[in-house]
Design a protein around this motif. Structure first.
Motif, PDB file in Angstrom:
ATOM      1  N   LEU A  74      21.732  -3.980 -20.077  1.00  0.00           N
ATOM      2  CA  LEU A  74      21.784  -5.207 -20.871  1.00  0.00           C
ATOM      3  C   LEU A  74      21.797  -4.883 -22.356  1.00  0.00           C
ATOM      4  O   LEU A  74      20.986  -4.082 -22.824  1.00  0.00           O
ATOM      5  N   ALA A  76      21.147  -7.134 -25.374  1.00  0.00           N
ATOM      6  CA  ALA A  76      20.666  -8.476 -25.742  1.00  0.00           C
ATOM      7  C   ALA A  76      20.747  -8.603 -27.256  1.00  0.00           C
ATOM      8  O   ALA A  76      19.784  -8.324 -27.983  1.00  0.00           O
ATOM      9  N   LEU A  96      25.654  -6.059 -19.063  1.00  0.00           N
ATOM     10  CA  LEU A  96      25.758  -7.440 -19.520  1.00  0.00           C
ATOM     11  C   LEU A  96      25.491  -7.523 -21.024  1.00  0.00           C
ATOM     12  O   LEU A  96      24.773  -6.697 -21.595  1.00  0.00           O
ATOM     13  N   THR A  98      24.377 -10.427 -24.052  1.00  0.00           N
ATOM     14  CA  THR A  98      23.921 -11.779 -24.370  1.00  0.00           C
ATOM     15  C   THR A  98      23.869 -11.952 -25.883  1.00  0.00           C
ATOM     16  O   THR A  98      23.858 -10.978 -26.644  1.00  0.00           O
ATOM     17  N   ASN A 309      16.359 -14.066 -22.706  1.00  0.00           N
ATOM     18  CA  ASN A 309      17.482 -13.397 -22.060  1.00  0.00           C
ATOM     19  C   ASN A 309      17.030 -12.126 -21.345  1.00  0.00           C
ATOM     20  O   ASN A 309      17.432 -11.853 -20.205  1.00  0.00           O
ATOM     21  N   PHE A 313      16.744 -11.632 -17.198  1.00  0.00           N
ATOM     22  CA  PHE A 313      17.500 -10.542 -16.589  1.00  0.00           C
ATOM     23  C   PHE A 313      16.589  -9.610 -15.792  1.00  0.00           C
ATOM     24  O   PHE A 313      16.896  -9.236 -14.653  1.00  0.00           O
ATOM     25  N   ARG A 318      20.467 -14.515 -13.843  1.00  0.00           N
ATOM     26  CA  ARG A 318      21.492 -14.449 -14.882  1.00  0.00           C
ATOM     27  C   ARG A 318      20.914 -14.949 -16.204  1.00  0.00           C
ATOM     28  O   ARG A 318      20.358 -16.046 -16.268  1.00  0.00           O
ATOM     29  N   PRO A 319      21.031 -14.168 -17.281  1.00  0.00           N
ATOM     30  CA  PRO A 319      20.511 -14.620 -18.579  1.00  0.00           C
ATOM     31  C   PRO A 319      21.216 -15.900 -19.027  1.00  0.00           C
ATOM     32  O   PRO A 319      22.429 -16.055 -18.815  1.00  0.00           O
ATOM     33  N   GLN A 322      24.459 -15.372 -21.509  1.00  0.00           N
ATOM     34  CA  GLN A 322      25.367 -14.272 -21.204  1.00  0.00           C
ATOM     35  C   GLN A 322      26.749 -14.549 -21.802  1.00  0.00           C
ATOM     36  O   GLN A 322      27.260 -15.659 -21.737  1.00  0.00           O
TER      37      GLN A 322
END
Length: 328
Positions: A74, A76, A96, A98, A309, A313, A318-319, A322
């Motif tokens: 992630l 973020a 991912l 965010t 977020n 996660f 799911r944040p 995203q």
């Protein structure tokens, strides 16, 4: 994610309440010096982190992402923009991304409106006289600017911030026009008395003040190029609180110096933190250091979104913020 508390690396200092909450929740590594990460330090962070918290000035490209460790899942980001991250490459590597949308809308719109008022009224020149001790006293012809009420404001990008700018502009008696990829809902147009232009070129030729409020994407890079800027009236003013890359800064500078545009208010720049030296010192240009969203309240709310977020996660969901492929 690993069973242990995730390793979170934060690239810049954040408000104290945000850092304190992160320390409670995660195994967090804070950048105590607040010095921007070098490319080498960013590569090291990507290699060690489970979750990286960069800011909008941290460029995370394909080459850096290739050095990401196997546990990084992630990014973020602390900021509403995401053009500083190669999101497509990140997603391809199952990382991912965010962001923190929404919380900076009102703050950025306030600063946009401040520039819309300040540039036509020559506030910078007035302040310079006072600070330099050069004010000879009131005179009927001194520092005459232009009335804002009744002028045509063109908003490039009628998203959250553009709409918030339109609300403020209506209150100051500006006539609101906008260009957007899609026309906004009729009730939004009606609330601010906005006129939609499908053609950006046609709108630019008719407005007195342009407010840039669209994101930087491959499609908006140099959207305001030399050709389009030359469509504007020589009495027009350009205000940009979005992203510097949307405007061809060299073309804008040439036109300001040549008197082909009346002025500009810029809070963002094409090659931040570098600023075109030919912009410096121009009396008709107000330059700010990317401070449109710089309120205590906004910065804390951004941090809270980052934490939500990350926590969402880590909990296997799911944040909420995203960045999706459809947004690129």
């Amino acid at each position: 994610m690993p069973a242990h508390s995730p390793k979170v690396i934060v690239t810049r200092r954040l408000p104290e309440p945000v850092e304190a909450r992160m320390r409670e929740l995660f195994d967090v590594e804070i950048n105590e010096t607040d010095e921007p990460f070098t490319r080498e330090r960013m590569a090291d962070a990507l290699g060690r982190a489970d979750i990286l918290v960069p800011t909008v000035t941290d460029r995370i490209d394909k080459g850096l992402l290739a050095q990401a460790g196997p546990d990084l899942r992630l990014i973020a980001s602390y900021g509403s923009g995401f053009d500083h991250v190669d999101v497509a490459t990140a997603l391809a590597r199952n990382i991912l991304v965010t962001n923190t949308p929404g919380v900076l809308t009102e703050d950025t719109a306030d600063m946009t409106m401040a520039l819309i008022l300040a540039v036509p009224r020559r506030v910078k020149e007035g302040m310079a006289q006072m600070q330099e001790g050069d004010w000879p006293g009131w005179s009927p012809m001194a520092l005459m600017g232009n009335r804002v009420g009744g002028k045509k404001l063109g908003i490039l990008g009628m998203g959250r911030i553009g709409t918030a700018v339109a609300r403020r502009a209506k209150g100051f008696g500006l006539e609101v026009h906008y260009h957007n990829r899609r026309r906004v809902r009729p009730e939004v147009e009606e609330a601010v008395g906005a006129t939609w232009w499908e053609s950006l070129d046609q709108m630019l030729a008719r407005i007195d003040i342009l407010s840039v409020n669209c994101p930087h994407t491959p499609g908006t890079f140099h959207l305001l190029n030399a050709r389009r800027l030359k469509l504007m009236k020589p009495t027009a003013v350009v205000v940009n609180t979005s992203r510097g890359e949307v405007i061809d800064e060299n073309a804008l500078t040439r036109m300001l110096r040549a008197g082909e545009l009346a002025g500009a208010g810029l809070d963002v720049f094409e090659r931040e933190p570098a600023v075109n030296p030919r912009l410096l010192g121009l009396p008709n240009v107000m330059l700010l250091p990317h401070m449109g969203s710089a309120t205590i309240e906004g910065r804390v709310e951004m941090g809270e979104k980052v934490i939500i977020n990350i926590k969402t996660f880590v909990d296997g969901h799911r944040p909420p913020d995203q960045v999706l492929p459809s947004m690129l």
